[in-house]
Design a protein around this motif. Structure first.
Motif, PDB file in Angstrom:
ATOM      1  N   ALA A 176       4.192  44.919  31.627  1.00  0.00           N
ATOM      2  CA  ALA A 176       3.821  44.761  30.223  1.00  0.00           C
ATOM      3  C   ALA A 176       4.261  45.975  29.412  1.00  0.00           C
ATOM      4  O   ALA A 176       4.772  45.846  28.293  1.00  0.00           O
ATOM      5  N   SER A 200       5.221  38.263  24.486  1.00  0.00           N
ATOM      6  CA  SER A 200       4.391  38.441  25.680  1.00  0.00           C
ATOM      7  C   SER A 200       3.626  37.161  26.010  1.00  0.00           C
ATOM      8  O   SER A 200       3.463  36.804  27.177  1.00  0.00           O
ATOM      9  N   GLN A 217      -3.195  42.139  22.813  1.00  0.00           N
ATOM     10  CA  GLN A 217      -3.786  41.985  24.144  1.00  0.00           C
ATOM     11  C   GLN A 217      -5.306  41.954  24.069  1.00  0.00           C
ATOM     12  O   GLN A 217      -5.971  41.278  24.852  1.00  0.00           O
ATOM     13  N   GLY A 255       1.307  45.323  19.962  1.00  0.00           N
ATOM     14  CA  GLY A 255       1.205  44.702  21.281  1.00  0.00           C
ATOM     15  C   GLY A 255      -0.149  44.944  21.922  1.00  0.00           C
ATOM     16  O   GLY A 255      -0.754  44.029  22.510  1.00  0.00           O
ATOM     17  N   GLY A 284       7.038  45.946  26.545  1.00  0.00           N
ATOM     18  CA  GLY A 284       6.700  46.432  25.210  1.00  0.00           C
ATOM     19  C   GLY A 284       7.737  47.421  24.694  1.00  0.00           C
ATOM     20  O   GLY A 284       8.153  47.372  23.533  1.00  0.00           O
ATOM     21  N   ALA A 295       3.964  34.877  29.302  1.00  0.00           N
ATOM     22  CA  ALA A 295       2.770  34.986  30.133  1.00  0.00           C
ATOM     23  C   ALA A 295       2.356  33.657  30.738  1.00  0.00           C
ATOM     24  O   ALA A 295       1.400  33.592  31.496  1.00  0.00           O
ATOM     25  N   LEU A 316       4.727  39.389  32.952  1.00  0.00           N
ATOM     26  CA  LEU A 316       4.644  39.303  31.494  1.00  0.00           C
ATOM     27  C   LEU A 316       6.043  39.382  30.906  1.00  0.00           C
ATOM     28  O   LEU A 316       6.972  39.642  31.615  1.00  0.00           O
ATOM     29  N   THR A 317       6.160  39.250  29.579  1.00  0.00           N
ATOM     30  CA  THR A 317       7.504  39.317  29.004  1.00  0.00           C
ATOM     31  C   THR A 317       7.691  39.769  27.578  1.00  0.00           C
ATOM     32  O   THR A 317       6.775  40.180  26.956  1.00  0.00           O
TER      33      THR A 317
END
Length: 489
Positions: free
Chosen positions: A136, A385, A330, A326, A140, A389, A478-479
């Motif tokens: 993650a 993300s 979350q 980011g 980011g 995800a 994650l992405t």
């Protein structure tokens, strides 16, 4: 191999290679926009020629980025990534020396092929190289730095155009690519999908690849050429062929044993909703960039450098707040940022209606581009993300390819359709009065696209982060930034 950390030299090397490569592709997407008026003047280009200068690149990238992801997953992500970097560099040199519009457009199409190979690879290499707890953070950094690279494109493009020539906007890729190749060969490990799940390779989906490319190409050709050839057989044939090919693509992918776009990735409603938001947001953003740089130079009489510098606040805002955005997403979930970001984008576009003859940078341009920067900073990290995800490691290349393809397709269709919608064609973009009227209508349409993205997010995106359904072979991932995905298998 998933053993790298950001504190390792090799981990930082992977991040350097992937950020520079994806940044190079993003940079080229924006840097050329600033050069459009000068390209039009030097090569005696019509508005359709300028559209194709943008869309030839976006078309091949959008049509082939899924293939790039699949090739990397099956034959080696580092290998395909390197091929893409070299291809992109050689085609950039072709664009730089192009003596005519047709050769420039051909070079841009070839650039898009190279970008389609390197763009999904840049993300999937991060996902496959870093330990799960560092992904993650690495993503980011990739998202924020890649976004900054794209945002500084107008500034760099303006400087090169005013100081040297628009051709140097393409030559710039050569030293960047040399650094990417060095870092990749030195630090980036190879990875393939069958390392996560044996037998994930399978037969290549030639039919799906051809139908997807023909579908996007046909629709784009019809939209771009319609102003000058609205009732011709060629335009109608292209439109019908494009729509039929896209329908055939969906049919084939549901029946192909090893599809290029596995229907399983759309099993998550969250994934589908995020990609629809992506489509509207990137369509709006691409329309703004295409028209804004023309408006600043033709109507407001900014130089290319001044027009590029005008967009720098977006860079500053993204650099300063991407990480915070980011982290906040979350904690509070994606829905609020994915509603607030597009709404800020819509408000920024409406502020751009103040830009006209004699526009003041401080009062008319700066507030709009700053607010646009805040909107994109709010929407991009959670967009990427969240979409990644919900997909599994074996589909990491396909997943990032899907999200990239959606964002590029949104931009492609916006740039193709907006001049038709606002009634601009031929050399009318060189007429300040005609362009000013078209710009105002285009901004209203772009504001509506951003607003639609916000509505989709409000209605269909869940308030909490998505969790993939439990599966037999589950690997946590994650992405990224330019839309991506993740499914579990």
């Amino acid at each position: 191999m998933t053993s790298l950390r950001l504190s390792d030299r090799a981990g930082r090397g992977v991040l350097l290679a992937t950020v520079l490569a994806s940044g190079m592709a993003f940079l080229d997407s924006t840097i050329v926009n600033v050069a459009l008026p000068r390209i039009g003047h030097d090569l005696t280009a019509s508005l359709a020629d300028l559209q194709w200068t943008i869309n030839a690149y976006t078309l091949t990238l959008a049509a082939l980025v899924l293939i790039g992801g699949v090739l990397g997953d099956r034959y080696g992500r580092r290998k395909v990534f390197l091929i893409g970097v070299v291809w992109f560099t050689l085609s950039s040199m072709l664009c730089g020396i192009a003596p005519s519009v047709p050769l420039l457009i051909a070079g841009r199409a070839l650039q898009g092929i190279g970008a389609a190979l390197l763009t999904p690879g840049s993300l999937s290499l991060i996902q496959s190289s870093f330990v799960p707890e560092e992904r993650a953070k690495a993503i980011g950094a990739w998202a924020g730095l890649g976004g900054v690279a794209g945002a500084i494109g107008p500034f760099i493009g303006g400087y090169l155009v005013d100081t040297w020539s628009w051709r140097f906007a393409f030559y710039l890729n050569v030293p960047l690519a040399a650094l990417v190749i060095f870092a990749t060969l030195r630090w980036v490990p190879e990875s393939r999908a069958d390392e996560v799940e044996p037998g994930a390779g399978g037969r290549f989906d030639v039919g799906g690849a051809l139908l997807g490319a023909i579908g996007l190409g046909g629709v784009t050709y019809a939209l771009v050429e319609a102003p000058g050839q609205a009732g011709t057989v060629a335009v109608w044939a292209a439109a019908v062929m494009g729509v039929a090919a896209l329908a055939g693509f969906v049919w084939v992918e549901h029946r192909e044993r090893h599809p290029m776009l596995p229907p399983q990735v759309f099993a998550s409603a969250q994934f589908s909703a995020i990609n629809v938001v992506t489509l509207f947001v990137y369509a709006g953003l691409s329309g703004v960039f295409f028209f804004l740089v023309l408006q600043l130079q033709v109507v407001a009489r900014f130089s290319a450098l001044q027009a590029g510098v005008s967009l720098l606040p977006m860079t500053v805002v993204m650099l300063a707040f991407s990480s915070l955005s980011g982290s906040l997403a979350q904690k509070i979930g994606p829905r609020i940022p994915l509603v607030a970001g597009p709404l800020m984008g819509a408000a920024a576009v409406l502020l751009m209606l103040r830009i006209g003859p004699g526009a003041s940078y401080v009062w008319d341009v700066l507030p709009a581009v700053t607010l646009m920067g805040l909107g994109m900073t709010t929407v991009v990290p959670p967009l990427t993300s969240t979409v990644l995800a919900v997909v599994a490691d074996r589909y990491s290349g396909v997943a990032s390819g899907v999200n990239n393809a959606v964002s590029r397709a949104g931009g492609l269709l916006a740039v193709a359709a907006l001049p038709l919608v606002v009634g601009l064609s031929g050399a009318s973009y060189q007429n300040a009065g005609a362009l000013n009227g078209g710009f105002r209508t285009a901004m209203m349409v772009c504001a509506a696209l951003f607003a639609l993205g916000a509505v989709i997010a409000l209605v269909f995106v869940r308030g909490k982060a998505a969790t993939p359904p439990p599966e037999r072979h589950r690997c946590s991932v994650l992405t990224p930034m330019e839309p991506g995905v993740r499914t579990q298998h």
